[in-house]
Design a protein around this motif. Structure first.
Motif, PDB file in Angstrom:
ATOM      1  N   ARG A  35       0.839  -1.209   0.000  1.00 54.82           N
ATOM      2  CA  ARG A  35       0.000   0.000   0.000  1.00 54.82           C
ATOM      3  C   ARG A  35       0.872   1.257   0.000  1.00 54.82           C
ATOM      4  NH1 ARG A  35      -4.847   0.933   1.545  1.00 54.82           N
ATOM      5  NH2 ARG A  35      -4.175   2.444   3.112  1.00 54.82           N
ATOM      6  N   VAL A  36       2.021   1.172   0.624  1.00 59.05           N
ATOM      7  CA  VAL A  36       2.926   2.317   0.715  1.00 59.05           C
ATOM      8  C   VAL A  36       4.345   1.824   0.496  1.00 59.05           C
ATOM      9  CG1 VAL A  36       3.815   4.158   2.182  1.00 59.05           C
ATOM     10  CG2 VAL A  36       1.416   3.473   2.374  1.00 59.05           C
ATOM     11  N   HIS A  37       5.103   2.554  -0.309  1.00 60.25           N
ATOM     12  CA  HIS A  37       6.475   2.148  -0.623  1.00 60.25           C
ATOM     13  C   HIS A  37       7.459   2.956   0.219  1.00 60.25           C
ATOM     14  CE1 HIS A  37       4.014   0.907  -4.045  1.00 60.25           C
ATOM     15  NE2 HIS A  37       4.907  -0.053  -4.224  1.00 60.25           N
ATOM     16  N   THR A  45       6.770  12.918   3.761  1.00 58.13           N
ATOM     17  CA  THR A  45       5.796  12.709   2.688  1.00 58.13           C
ATOM     18  C   THR A  45       5.589  14.002   1.900  1.00 58.13           C
ATOM     19  OG1 THR A  45       4.662  10.985   3.946  1.00 58.13           O
ATOM     20  CG2 THR A  45       3.422  12.036   2.178  1.00 58.13           C
ATOM     21  N   VAL A 129      -0.935  12.853  -4.033  1.00 57.79           N
ATOM     22  CA  VAL A 129      -0.213  11.593  -3.815  1.00 57.79           C
ATOM     23  C   VAL A 129       1.287  11.841  -3.925  1.00 57.79           C
ATOM     24  CG1 VAL A 129       0.084   9.226  -4.595  1.00 57.79           C
ATOM     25  CG2 VAL A 129      -2.169  10.321  -4.766  1.00 57.79           C
ATOM     26  N   GLU A 131       3.971   9.748  -3.675  1.00 55.73           N
ATOM     27  CA  GLU A 131       4.836   8.808  -4.401  1.00 55.73           C
ATOM     28  C   GLU A 131       4.798   9.015  -5.906  1.00 55.73           C
ATOM     29  OE1 GLU A 131       3.730   4.907  -3.078  1.00 55.73           O
ATOM     30  OE2 GLU A 131       4.813   5.098  -1.184  1.00 55.73           O
ATOM     31  N   THR A 132       3.730   9.587  -6.415  1.00 57.84           N
ATOM     32  CA  THR A 132       3.626   9.798  -7.858  1.00 57.84           C
ATOM     33  C   THR A 132       3.657  11.274  -8.233  1.00 57.84           C
ATOM     34  OG1 THR A 132       1.209   9.805  -7.748  1.00 57.84           O
ATOM     35  CG2 THR A 132       2.275   7.692  -8.149  1.00 57.84           C
ATOM     36  N   ASP A 166       0.569   9.230   1.044  1.00 54.09           N
ATOM     37  CA  ASP A 166       1.781   8.631   0.479  1.00 54.09           C
ATOM     38  C   ASP A 166       1.531   8.006  -0.890  1.00 54.09           C
ATOM     39  OD1 ASP A 166       4.153   8.627   2.467  1.00 54.09           O
ATOM     40  OD2 ASP A 166       2.431   8.152   3.710  1.00 54.09           O
ATOM     41  N   SER A 167       0.485   7.184  -0.994  1.00 56.79           N
ATOM     42  CA  SER A 167       0.360   6.314  -2.168  1.00 56.79           C
ATOM     43  C   SER A 167      -0.968   6.492  -2.901  1.00 56.79           C
ATOM     44  CB  SER A 167       0.483   4.849  -1.726  1.00 56.79           C
ATOM     45  OG  SER A 167      -0.625   4.500  -0.927  1.00 56.79           O
ATOM     46  N   VAL A 168      -1.000   5.958  -4.113  1.00 60.93           N
ATOM     47  CA  VAL A 168      -2.238   5.973  -4.901  1.00 60.93           C
ATOM     48  C   VAL A 168      -3.333   5.194  -4.173  1.00 60.93           C
ATOM     49  CG1 VAL A 168      -3.305   5.180  -7.044  1.00 60.93           C
ATOM     50  CG2 VAL A 168      -1.066   6.276  -7.107  1.00 60.93           C
ATOM     51  N   GLN A 170      -3.836   4.835  -0.999  1.00 53.74           N
ATOM     52  CA  GLN A 170      -4.398   5.682   0.051  1.00 53.74           C
ATOM     53  C   GLN A 170      -5.243   6.808  -0.550  1.00 53.74           C
ATOM     54  OE1 GLN A 170      -0.805   6.862   2.080  1.00 53.74           O
ATOM     55  NE2 GLN A 170      -0.991   5.223   3.597  1.00 53.74           N
TER      56      GLN A 170
END
Length: 213
Positions: A35-37, A45, A129, A131-132, A166-168, A170
Protein backbone atom coordinates in the motif's frame (compact mmCIF):
# COMPACT_ATOMS: atom_id res chain seq x y z
CA UNK A 1 -20.41 -2.13 -37.80
CA UNK A 2 -19.10 0.93 -35.98
CA UNK A 3 -16.08 1.02 -33.66
CA UNK A 4 -18.50 1.48 -30.76
CA UNK A 5 -20.35 -1.71 -31.72
CA UNK A 6 -17.10 -3.66 -31.94
CA UNK A 7 -15.91 -2.47 -28.53
CA UNK A 8 -19.24 -3.24 -26.90
CA UNK A 9 -19.28 -6.63 -28.59
CA UNK A 10 -15.89 -7.52 -27.13
CA UNK A 11 -17.05 -6.45 -23.68
CA UNK A 12 -20.15 -8.63 -23.94
CA UNK A 13 -18.10 -11.64 -25.02
CA UNK A 14 -15.67 -11.10 -22.14
CA UNK A 15 -18.56 -11.01 -19.68
CA UNK A 16 -20.49 -13.88 -21.22
CA UNK A 17 -19.70 -16.30 -18.37
CA UNK A 18 -20.53 -13.81 -15.59
CA UNK A 19 -23.94 -14.45 -13.97
CA UNK A 20 -26.28 -11.53 -14.43
CA UNK A 21 -26.89 -11.29 -10.70
CA UNK A 22 -23.20 -11.15 -9.76
CA UNK A 23 -22.05 -7.90 -8.14
CA UNK A 24 -18.44 -6.63 -7.90
CA UNK A 25 -18.32 -7.50 -4.19
CA UNK A 26 -19.18 -11.13 -5.06
CA UNK A 27 -15.82 -11.57 -6.80
CA UNK A 28 -13.22 -9.84 -4.64
CA UNK A 29 -9.96 -8.91 -6.35
CA UNK A 30 -6.72 -9.90 -4.65
CA UNK A 31 -4.88 -6.70 -3.72
CA UNK A 32 -1.81 -7.99 -1.96
CA UNK A 33 0.52 -5.31 -3.26
CA UNK A 34 2.30 -2.82 -1.03
CA UNK A 35 0.00 0.00 0.00
CA UNK A 36 2.93 2.32 0.72
CA UNK A 37 6.47 2.15 -0.62
CA UNK A 38 8.32 3.46 2.40
CA UNK A 39 7.94 4.49 6.02
CA UNK A 40 7.78 8.28 6.20
CA UNK A 41 6.85 11.03 8.58
CA UNK A 42 4.26 13.56 7.37
CA UNK A 43 7.08 16.01 6.72
CA UNK A 44 8.97 13.46 4.62
CA UNK A 45 5.80 12.71 2.69
CA UNK A 46 5.33 16.41 1.92
CA UNK A 47 8.97 16.66 0.85
CA UNK A 48 8.55 13.68 -1.48
CA UNK A 49 5.45 15.24 -3.02
CA UNK A 50 7.33 18.51 -3.59
CA UNK A 51 10.25 16.64 -5.16
CA UNK A 52 8.08 14.64 -7.54
CA UNK A 53 5.95 17.62 -8.52
CA UNK A 54 9.10 19.58 -9.34
CA UNK A 55 10.32 16.62 -11.39
CA UNK A 56 7.18 17.06 -13.51
CA UNK A 57 8.12 20.75 -13.91
CA UNK A 58 5.49 22.08 -11.55
CA UNK A 59 6.60 25.11 -9.52
CA UNK A 60 6.31 24.24 -5.86
CA UNK A 61 5.99 26.75 -3.03
CA UNK A 62 5.97 26.00 0.67
CA UNK A 63 3.64 28.01 2.92
CA UNK A 64 4.12 27.67 6.68
CA UNK A 65 0.46 28.13 7.60
CA UNK A 66 -2.95 29.27 6.36
CA UNK A 67 -2.37 32.82 7.59
CA UNK A 68 0.48 33.34 5.14
CA UNK A 69 -1.45 31.85 2.22
CA UNK A 70 -3.37 34.97 0.98
CA UNK A 71 -0.19 37.01 0.67
CA UNK A 72 1.58 34.22 -1.19
CA UNK A 73 -1.27 33.74 -3.66
CA UNK A 74 -1.42 37.49 -4.29
CA UNK A 75 2.35 37.62 -4.77
CA UNK A 76 2.36 34.77 -7.28
CA UNK A 77 -0.40 36.40 -9.32
CA UNK A 78 1.42 39.73 -9.29
CA UNK A 79 4.67 38.10 -10.39
CA UNK A 80 2.76 36.42 -13.18
CA UNK A 81 1.25 39.74 -14.24
CA UNK A 82 -2.23 38.29 -13.95
CA UNK A 83 -4.95 40.88 -14.39
CA UNK A 84 -7.81 38.42 -13.86
CA UNK A 85 -8.14 35.28 -11.80
CA UNK A 86 -10.88 32.67 -11.95
CA UNK A 87 -12.15 31.23 -8.67
CA UNK A 88 -14.51 28.25 -8.30
CA UNK A 89 -17.46 28.04 -5.94
CA UNK A 90 -16.43 27.09 -2.45
CA UNK A 91 -12.92 28.51 -2.60
CA UNK A 92 -12.22 29.83 0.93
CA UNK A 93 -12.83 33.59 0.90
CA UNK A 94 -9.66 34.26 2.82
CA UNK A 95 -7.43 32.85 0.09
CA UNK A 96 -8.00 35.81 -2.24
CA UNK A 97 -8.33 38.71 0.21
CA UNK A 98 -5.01 40.23 -0.89
CA UNK A 99 -5.40 39.60 -4.61
CA UNK A 100 -5.39 42.80 -6.65
CA UNK A 101 -6.29 41.14 -9.94
CA UNK A 102 -9.92 41.09 -11.03
CA UNK A 103 -11.73 38.17 -9.41
CA UNK A 104 -13.82 36.19 -11.91
CA UNK A 105 -16.34 33.83 -10.24
CA UNK A 106 -16.86 30.62 -12.17
CA UNK A 107 -19.97 30.72 -14.32
CA UNK A 108 -21.21 27.42 -15.80
CA UNK A 109 -22.46 29.38 -18.81
CA UNK A 110 -19.02 30.76 -19.65
CA UNK A 111 -17.60 29.65 -22.96
CA UNK A 112 -14.14 28.23 -23.63
CA UNK A 113 -13.21 31.55 -25.26
CA UNK A 114 -14.24 33.44 -22.10
CA UNK A 115 -12.25 31.05 -19.92
CA UNK A 116 -9.27 31.42 -22.23
CA UNK A 117 -9.37 35.17 -21.67
CA UNK A 118 -8.77 34.69 -17.92
CA UNK A 119 -5.11 34.90 -16.91
CA UNK A 120 -5.05 32.48 -13.97
CA UNK A 121 -7.16 30.12 -11.90
CA UNK A 122 -6.84 29.30 -8.20
CA UNK A 123 -8.21 26.04 -6.78
CA UNK A 124 -7.85 23.61 -3.94
CA UNK A 125 -7.68 19.85 -4.43
CA UNK A 126 -9.22 16.63 -3.14
CA UNK A 127 -5.99 14.76 -2.46
CA UNK A 128 -2.31 14.76 -3.44
CA UNK A 129 -0.21 11.59 -3.82
CA UNK A 130 3.42 11.97 -2.79
CA UNK A 131 4.84 8.81 -4.40
CA UNK A 132 3.63 9.80 -7.86
CA UNK A 133 3.61 13.59 -7.56
CA UNK A 134 -0.05 13.63 -8.51
CA UNK A 135 -2.79 16.05 -7.51
CA UNK A 136 -6.43 15.02 -7.85
CA UNK A 137 -9.34 17.41 -8.23
CA UNK A 138 -12.87 16.00 -7.95
CA UNK A 139 -15.06 19.06 -8.63
CA UNK A 140 -15.71 19.47 -4.93
CA UNK A 141 -15.94 22.85 -3.15
CA UNK A 142 -13.04 25.08 -4.10
CA UNK A 143 -12.04 22.89 -7.06
CA UNK A 144 -14.64 23.69 -9.68
CA UNK A 145 -15.42 22.14 -13.01
CA UNK A 146 -12.72 20.35 -14.98
CA UNK A 147 -12.69 22.92 -17.77
CA UNK A 148 -11.71 25.82 -15.52
CA UNK A 149 -8.41 24.10 -14.71
CA UNK A 150 -7.75 23.09 -18.30
CA UNK A 151 -8.40 26.26 -20.29
CA UNK A 152 -6.60 29.07 -18.40
CA UNK A 153 -2.84 28.94 -19.01
CA UNK A 154 -1.82 29.39 -15.36
CA UNK A 155 -3.10 27.26 -12.48
CA UNK A 156 -2.34 27.84 -8.81
CA UNK A 157 -3.34 24.78 -6.79
CA UNK A 158 -3.37 24.88 -2.99
CA UNK A 159 -2.62 21.62 -1.19
CA UNK A 160 -3.23 21.67 2.60
CA UNK A 161 -1.13 19.20 4.58
CA UNK A 162 -4.17 17.09 5.48
CA UNK A 163 -4.80 16.40 1.78
CA UNK A 164 -1.42 14.73 1.24
CA UNK A 165 -1.12 10.93 1.26
CA UNK A 166 1.78 8.63 0.48
CA UNK A 167 0.36 6.31 -2.17
CA UNK A 168 -2.24 5.97 -4.90
CA UNK A 169 -3.96 3.26 -2.83
CA UNK A 170 -4.40 5.68 0.05
CA UNK A 171 -5.54 8.42 -2.29
CA UNK A 172 -8.20 6.27 -3.93
CA UNK A 173 -9.72 5.53 -0.53
CA UNK A 174 -10.37 9.25 -0.07
CA UNK A 175 -12.03 9.76 -3.44
CA UNK A 176 -15.69 9.37 -4.30
CA UNK A 177 -15.78 7.12 -7.40
CA UNK A 178 -18.93 8.78 -8.73
CA UNK A 179 -17.39 12.26 -8.86
CA UNK A 180 -15.53 13.48 -11.97
CA UNK A 181 -11.82 13.42 -11.28
CA UNK A 182 -8.90 15.27 -12.82
CA UNK A 183 -5.45 13.82 -12.10
CA UNK A 184 -2.62 16.30 -12.54
CA UNK A 185 1.10 15.56 -12.58
CA UNK A 186 2.76 18.81 -13.58
CA UNK A 187 1.76 21.22 -16.32
CA UNK A 188 0.09 19.85 -19.45
CA UNK A 189 2.73 18.35 -21.73
CA UNK A 190 3.15 16.02 -24.66
CA UNK A 191 5.89 15.11 -27.13
CA UNK A 192 5.85 15.08 -30.89
CA UNK A 193 7.33 12.38 -33.13
CA UNK A 194 10.80 13.88 -32.58
CA UNK A 195 10.25 13.62 -28.81
CA UNK A 196 10.33 17.39 -28.48
CA UNK A 197 8.36 18.30 -25.38
CA UNK A 198 5.48 20.69 -25.93
CA UNK A 199 3.68 22.17 -22.94
CA UNK A 200 0.19 23.61 -22.73
CA UNK A 201 -1.45 21.51 -25.43
CA UNK A 202 -4.23 20.05 -23.29
CA UNK A 203 -4.07 22.27 -20.21
CA UNK A 204 -2.14 25.04 -18.48
CA UNK A 205 1.51 25.56 -19.35
CA UNK A 206 2.27 26.71 -15.84
CA UNK A 207 1.25 24.84 -12.71
CA UNK A 208 2.16 26.36 -9.37
CA UNK A 209 1.49 24.24 -6.29
CA UNK A 210 1.37 25.68 -2.79
CA UNK A 211 1.94 23.15 -0.03
CA UNK A 212 0.44 24.57 3.15
CA UNK A 213 1.63 23.52 6.58
Amino acid sequence: MSSRDRVLGRLRRALADVPGTERPEDAPVLRDYLRVHGDRTPEQTADLLAENLADYRAIVHRCPDAEALPALIASLLTQRGAESVLVPDGLPDGWTTEVTARIVPDDPASSARELDAVDSVVTGCAVAVAETGTIVLDAGPGQGRRRITLVPDHHICVVPADRIVDSVAQGLERLDPVRPQTWISGPSATSDIELDRVEGVHGPRTLEVILVG
